[in-house]
Design a protein around this motif. Structure first.
Motif, short mmCIF file in Angstrom:
data_model
loop_
_atom_site.label_atom_id
_atom_site.label_comp_id
_atom_site.label_asym_id
_atom_site.label_seq_id
_atom_site.Cartn_x
_atom_site.Cartn_y
_atom_site.Cartn_z
N ALA A 163 0.86 -1.18 0.00
CA ALA A 163 0.00 0.00 0.00
C ALA A 163 0.90 1.23 0.00
O ALA A 163 1.69 1.44 0.92
CB ALA A 163 -0.92 0.00 1.21
N VAL A 164 0.78 2.05 -1.04
CA VAL A 164 1.66 3.20 -1.20
C VAL A 164 0.82 4.46 -1.36
O VAL A 164 -0.05 4.53 -2.25
CB VAL A 164 2.58 3.03 -2.43
CG1 VAL A 164 3.46 4.26 -2.61
CG2 VAL A 164 3.42 1.76 -2.29
N LEU A 165 1.08 5.43 -0.50
CA LEU A 165 0.38 6.72 -0.58
C LEU A 165 1.30 7.74 -1.24
O LEU A 165 2.38 8.05 -0.74
CB LEU A 165 0.00 7.19 0.83
CG LEU A 165 -0.78 8.51 0.91
CD1 LEU A 165 -2.13 8.38 0.21
CD2 LEU A 165 -0.96 8.94 2.36
N ASN A 184 -13.35 -12.18 -9.87
CA ASN A 184 -14.33 -11.10 -9.92
C ASN A 184 -14.66 -10.54 -8.54
O ASN A 184 -15.68 -9.86 -8.36
CB ASN A 184 -15.60 -11.58 -10.60
CG ASN A 184 -15.37 -11.94 -12.06
OD1 ASN A 184 -14.72 -11.19 -12.79
ND2 ASN A 184 -15.88 -13.08 -12.48
N ALA A 185 -13.82 -10.82 -7.56
CA ALA A 185 -14.09 -10.34 -6.21
C ALA A 185 -13.92 -8.82 -6.13
O ALA A 185 -13.09 -8.23 -6.82
CB ALA A 185 -13.14 -11.01 -5.22
N THR A 186 -14.72 -8.20 -5.28
CA THR A 186 -14.59 -6.77 -4.98
C THR A 186 -13.99 -6.63 -3.59
O THR A 186 -14.49 -7.21 -2.63
CB THR A 186 -15.95 -6.07 -5.02
OG1 THR A 186 -16.49 -6.16 -6.35
CG2 THR A 186 -15.83 -4.61 -4.62
N VAL A 187 -12.91 -5.87 -3.49
CA VAL A 187 -12.27 -5.62 -2.20
C VAL A 187 -12.56 -4.18 -1.80
O VAL A 187 -12.28 -3.25 -2.56
CB VAL A 187 -10.75 -5.86 -2.27
CG1 VAL A 187 -10.10 -5.52 -0.94
CG2 VAL A 187 -10.47 -7.31 -2.65
N GLU A 188 -13.15 -3.99 -0.65
CA GLU A 188 -13.49 -2.66 -0.16
C GLU A 188 -12.42 -2.17 0.81
O GLU A 188 -11.95 -2.92 1.66
CB GLU A 188 -14.85 -2.67 0.52
CG GLU A 188 -15.97 -3.03 -0.43
CD GLU A 188 -17.34 -3.06 0.23
OE1 GLU A 188 -18.34 -3.05 -0.49
OE2 GLU A 188 -17.41 -3.10 1.48
N VAL A 189 -12.05 -0.91 0.71
CA VAL A 189 -11.05 -0.30 1.56
C VAL A 189 -11.71 0.86 2.31
O VAL A 189 -12.42 1.68 1.70
CB VAL A 189 -9.86 0.22 0.73
CG1 VAL A 189 -8.83 0.89 1.63
CG2 VAL A 189 -9.23 -0.92 -0.05
#
Length: 359
Positions: A325-327, A349-354
């Protein structure tokens, strides 16, 4: 049909129960407001479990006025109900209960058939499922006062296609919002579900049965067990074959759990569980490790296609693995995968929520 029940304060009914003494089984077929085999009924603006002149709805009316095993509001075999803007608390049973299968033991002195549910007193089942109900803008609190495993709101056995939204469900002994043996297709959205499960038997914020449910935009916090427990059901409907009961399977798949705020619960945020093969409330309360080993199930890179509802709920979908994870300025770049390794096609087809954390 199409009746309206409104603007009432109700408490103290059924203190002795239908059997002449307070007992847990009375919650199956009774309620302070009971709607049976009706359509289009509206129940609104009622105060159930407290007097209209009470200084605070948080005040316990006392053991002599709690409603023993009764539900606050009970639907049995009804359709297209609207239950809204009620405050429901201090009931011995469930706050708001949307019907389901029930049974009377052979030789029972009180028959569900005697009170219009169409179930003979011979140990057989009758369907009193609720479909198409809208439950909204209610406060359900401090229910299960006499029974440590009963809930704030329950979409019960065989009920399906109901909407539960905009409710404040808190401080109940059992699950906040339960769907015990529901057939699914329910929508549970935009509710606040907090501080439930204090009876230490059925402890999640939400317990989910059935398929094709939608669980979205809820705030689920500070419950004794999991935020959301998702479980299949394979086994005896209400206990054991010794009571003339039948074996049924309830598959729990294809459920959408999305955009919820889940925090500060006693166990996992979301737990996909193995099937529950007993009605024992300790082992089937929705959090107990006997349902499937340790709470976190290791990724295996596969959907669980075990037949007969005996596998993991929601087909045991794997959780996401974040590799980086890069900001950069205001842009966040996240890399990872769902499954056991990158490139797992089962979860393509998975959705990953952040989500943004408070701190």
């Amino acid at each position: 049909n199409n009746a309206r029940i409104a603007n009432l304060a109700i408490l103290g009914f059924g203190v002795q129960g239908n059997s002449g003494a307070c007992k847990v089984t009375d919650y199956e077929y009774s309620g302070n407001i009971l709607v049976a085999h009706a359509a289009g009924v509206t129940i609104e603006n009622n105060l159930i479990g407290q007097t209209a002149s009470a200084a605070s709805i948080a005040s316990d009316p006392g053991a002599g006025l709690r409603n023993c095993g009764l539900q606050g509001i009970r639907s049995a075999g009804s359709t297209s109900l609207t239950i809204k803007n009620n405050k429901v608390g201090w009931n011995g049973g469930i706050g708001i209960s949307l019907g389901g299968k029930s049974q009377v033991a052979t030789g029972s002195s009180i028959s569900l058939g005697d009170i219009g549910f169409g179930v003979p007193a011979n140990g057989s089942f009758g369907s009193i499922a609720t479909t198409g109900a809208l439950v909204e803008n209610n406060e359900s609190y401090q229910n299960g006062a006499n029974n440590n495993f009963l809930d704030g709101i329950d979409i019960a056995k065989d009920s399906k296609a109901n909407i539960v939204r905009f409710n404040f469900v808190h401080d109940n002994k059992g699950v906040g919002i339960d769907s015990y043996l529901s057939r699914g297709e329910n929508t549970i959205t935009e509710n606040t579900i907090s501080n439930n499960g204090s009876g230490n038997q059925e402890t999640p914020g939400i317990r989910l049965y059935g398929s094709d449910n939608i669980i979205t935009r809820n705030i689920i916090s500070n419950n004794t067990g999991n935020g959301i427990s998702v479980t299949n059901r394979l086994g005896w409907v209400d206990g054991s074959p010794s009571t003339n009961e039948v074996s049924e399977s309830y598959s729990t798949t294809e459920n959408l759990i999305s955009q919820n705020s889940i925090f500060d619960n006693g166990h996992l945020g979301i737990d996909l569980l193995l099937n529950c093969t007993t009605d024992d409330v300790v082992n089937c309360g929705g959090d107990n490790e006997s349902l499937g080993g340790a709470f976190v199930t290791p990724n295996d890179g596969l959907f669980d296609n075990t037949p007969n509802s005996s596998g993991f709920a929601n087909r045991g979908m794997d959780y996401p693995i974040i590799t980086s994870a890069v900001l950069t300025g205001s842009s966040l770049t996240i890399n990872g995968f769902v499954g056991k390794a990158a490139g797992d096609t089962d979860f393509a087809n998975a959705t990953v929520e952040v989500f943004i954390a408070d701190n």
